[in-house]
Design a protein around this motif. Structure first.
Motif: not given
Length: 814
Positions: A229-235, A282-291, A319-325
């Motif tokens: 996984a890597c961090e992927h950014f968009y606004i 990855i956290s077992p609680d990860f769900e719709f999470d943002q970084l 929105t400044f979004f950072n999520g894993p892909e």
């Protein structure tokens, strides 16, 4: 909430868009006992925050076919399921800011036409007309694809899930797969947890659609799924007054893409130096999470974007979004039957193109699972291309820093990965590096690609034109043709097949005749039941009960797996021997003279004719020489145990000084093989290409009673050929060919080049490509006028069905 049943025909692990697509397409084929397990909610991993760009064009014909299928499917899903997918065919524009990028996108446009994708080259002023908000300063060219689009990623997935449910699949949320049970080479079922309950579901098959968890899910089954996984950014901006639907815009030279969405603008980035994420799991609680936000990391992209799209300077950021892909080592996704097991499938690692690929990937995998054979060539994405070491977490961490950014980097010919290098080195690595070798990486192997002169910097300087090493390759090529050269082939796969049934097994799995004297070498193919080519190998009988199968480096695992899956009741042992021997190719008219200087053995035609091997003394060591060639000259491949390889290499270099021996690289080999018309597996020949239409009927012995593909070969002989593999040479010596350039016959596109390289002896760029020929003679095929489209310019080409260089192979057998 429903609990899983006790048994299913297939259990799919992962409820992102990929898992939902696999379930959808299996049920379309009539599968009913399909169970999908999602640890949290559907789409809650990566799918929900994807940008939803849906493009048709990919790097190869079949991945483009899958992407085109996706956008056609999404256009009809809402009508079928009642779930709005937000799919719009708004078109897309890709702009170039340099002359090099302009050539790249114009070559891609030519390729698109060959693949049946509608595309249009447009000028900077036309870009402004279609995208008024853009500052076109510095734009050198652009392409427009009117059927590209965008959609709502989560709703596309939910629509696929609903379609699967409507046909009987069970899609179970908050149901986590905790263990995969296996016996031998088969998985038998999956343990699950749901709320406070747990249980086990037996399964005929399991599919790993775990997304960024797919590496972990694979490990539960003992299967290698390399991704990180890597961090992927968009606004996303605030609403912009007057902003209406626009084409998707890509500005790869600024690492940016733009998408209008409900009156707002989304700006995303594929920056050159990515940020890997989830190294500790990855956290077992990860769900719709943002970084966490990292504005400093994104700021250079935003600064360039404000210049390119001035309205961003006035728009507030909503929105400044950072999520894993997740990203794979080669930026191609993983699809297919895992090599480690016989009923465990993978669809994961989609490198930020999961939405545009999901429909086609699900369709292809479902057909593969249903029929037991690939529906068409999927070699670019087949999970069996991955070597075991590529699952190493440190390797994946280092490589993922680069692979995200490579999506928008210049895709220059011969471009080499820069991260995670130096892992697999041949025993003669330093003998070549110390003499100027410039290394390329292939399947993790460091291989000499070309040899720099003392006055040159030993590194690549990329371009679509003649690169800095063009003349180096010409000189290496000339040495091979006129004198003697040596190059390192140690990376080629070496698989030993031995046992009392070795001959019978080889005669069943391969199209050649292997009941030959010890020392005889057989060039051959492994065929599938349709007569397509699954492997292109040379097989040497090394004893009464043993054979050495030599394969391309990239397909060693796939070829070994193919053999293992067809062992059946044959009494044979199959062993990967690749690391045990180095291979030095000594080629050219003076190759015999060089071997005579270092060995007391006899290399004459009487003792060692073409297509035979012999054990020899060489220097103070021992080796085995195979008289074969991939460059079309007199020559030998010297197989030497790894511990003696450096000595043998140095012995050959020292003795070769008096003959002006030239060290060479893999680019030379490709140039020479192209002149000789030798096929390259994965480009010129694939599982889709019938062995007769590839011009390789001479390597198939149908007088054998039984081998895989025999009936298909006999049928095609009776029916006649539908296509022929043709060799091309451009009349103009200036343009360069790489692959995928359209082939025009009498002014109409009829195909594309499967591979291309410059023929330094024949004086022009050359290629191989299939031309339709149903009902035609060879003479009729060659009687037409042919052109090759090079970045939009048509160039006349000479054609031949025989090798243009040494068509009778007189030099090879000298």
């Amino acid at each position: 909430m429903a609990l899983p049943p006790s048994h299913a025909r297939v259990v799919i692990i992962g409820g992102g868009v990929i898992g939902c697509s696999v379930a959808y397409h299996l049920t379309k084929l009539g599968w009913t006992d399909v169970v999908l397990l999602e640890r949290k909610q559907l789409t809650s991993g990566t799918t929900w925050h994807a940008a939803g760009l849906i493009a048709q064009l990919r790097a190869t014909k079949n991945t483009t076919k899958l992407a085109k299928y996706s956008q056609e499917l999404y256009g009809n899903l809402e009508e079928e399921t009642g779930v709005a997918t937000g799919f719009k065919r708004c078109g897309s524009i890709t702009v170039a800011l340099t002359e090099e990028r302009r050539e790249e996108i114009y070559r891609q446009a030519a390729m698109a036409r060959a693949f049946g994708v509608e595309v249009e080259e447009i000028s900077p002023s036309e870009v402004k007309t279609r995208y008024e908000h853009m500052n076109i300063k510095g734009v050198t060219g652009a392409v427009y694809l009117d059927k590209d689009g965008q959609g709502d990623p989560a709703n596309i997935a939910l629509a696929l899930a609903k379609g699967a449910r409507q046909r009987g699949a069970q899609v179970l949320e908050r149901t986590k797969a905790t263990r995969i049970a296996r016996e031998g080479k088969r998985v038998t079922g999956v343990d699950w947890e749901q709320g406070g309950e747990s249980g086990h579901i037996t399964a005929d098959m399991v599919v790993n659609c775990g997304g960024m968890w797919a590496h972990e899910v694979g490990r539960m089954a003992g299967v290698n799924v390399p991704l990180h996984a890597c961090e992927h950014f968009y606004i996303v901006t605030e609403a912009i007054e007057g902003l209406t639907q626009l084409p998707v815009l890509r500005v790869p030279d600024e690492c940016a893409y733009y998408k209008e969405d409900a009156g707002k603008m989304l700006l995303g980035a594929f920056e050159p130096n990515a940020k890997p994420w989830g190294m500790e799991g990855i956290s077992p609680d990860f769900e719709f999470d943002q970084l966490p936000e990292d504005f400093d990391h994104f700021e250079p992209i935003l600064e360039a974007a404000v210049e390119r799209m001035p309205m961003l300077a006035e728009a507030g950021i909503h929105t400044f979004f950072n999520g894993p892909e997740s990203f794979t080592p080669d930026d191609a996704y993983h699809l297919g039957l895992a090599p480690e097991l016989d009923n465990f499938w993978v669809a994961a690692g989609f490198n930020s193109i999961g939405i545009q690929s999901a429909g086609g990937a699900g369709m292809a995998l479902a057909q593969w699972m249903e029929g037991g054979e690939k529906p068409f060539d999927l070699g670019d994405v087949d999970i069996s291309r991955m070597e075991t070491f590529q699952g190493n977490k440190t390797y994946l961490f280092e490589r993922s820093k680069e692979t995200l950014g490579l999506l928008y980097a210049d895709h220059f010919p011969f471009r080499q990965k820069e991260t995670a290098r130096g892992i697999r080195r041949s025993p003669v690595y330093w003998q070549f590096v110390d003499r100027g070798a410039v290394m390329g990486e292939f399947a993790g192997w460091e291989r000499p690609n070309w040899i720099a002169k003392p006055t040159q910097t030993p590194e690549y300087e990329y371009s679509w034109k003649r690169q800095s090493f063009f003349n180096n390759i010409a000189e290496e090529h000339t040495a091979i043709r006129n004198n003697v050269g040596m190059y390192d082939m140690s990376s080629f796969g070496k698989i030993r097949v031995e046992g009392k049934d070795a001959t019978a097994f080889m005669n069943y799995v391969g199209g050649g005749q292997y009941d030959v004297p010890v020392g005889k070498i057989v060039y051959t193919q492994f065929l599938n039941p349709a007569g397509g080519i699954e492997a292109d190998v040379t097989v040497t009988r090394v004893s009464e009960t043993a054979y050495l199968v030599v394969t391309p480096a990239a397909t060693r695992l796939a070829d070994e797996t193919w053999m293992r899956r067809h062992v059946g009741d044959f009494n044979v042992v199959i062993t990967n021997m690749t690391a045990g021997e180095a291979v030095l190719a000594v080629m050219g008219p003076n190759s015999r003279a060089l071997l005579n200087l270092v060995s007391p053995n006899d290399f004459s035609n009487e003792v060692n004719p073409f297509g035979t091997a012999q054990e020899i003394e060489i220097g103070m060591g021992l080796a085995r020489v195979h008289r074969v060639t991939y460059v079309g000259e007199l020559g030998w491949e010297v197989y030497v145990s790894s511990e003696m390889a450096a000595h043998v290499c140095e012995t050959l270099i020292e003795a070769g000084a008096d003959l002006n021996l030239k060290l060479c690289g893999m680019h030379m080999m490709d140039s020479c093989r192209m002149e000789k018309g030798f096929r390259h597996f994965g480009h010129d020949i694939t599982c889709e290409d019938h062995v007769l239409e590839a011009g390789l009927g001479f390597a198939v012995k149908t007088d054998k009673l039984d081998f895989i593909g025999r009936d298909a070969v006999l049928r095609r002989k009776d029916e006649g050929l539908k296509t022929r593999l043709v060799q091309f040479k451009l009349a103009d010596p200036e343009p360069l060919l790489y692959h995928n350039e359209p082939v025009l016959r009498d002014g109409e596109i009829v195909g594309y080049l499967a591979s291309g390289a410059y023929g330094h002896t024949l004086g022009g760029a050359m290629g191989l490509g299939y031309v339709p020929c149903a009902g035609e003679t060879a003479a009729e095929v060659l009687a037409s006028t042919y052109e090759i489209d090079v970045a939009g310019t048509r160039v006349k080409a000479k054609t031949s069905l025989r090798p243009m260089y040494d068509p009778k192979s007189e030099r090879v057998k000298a």
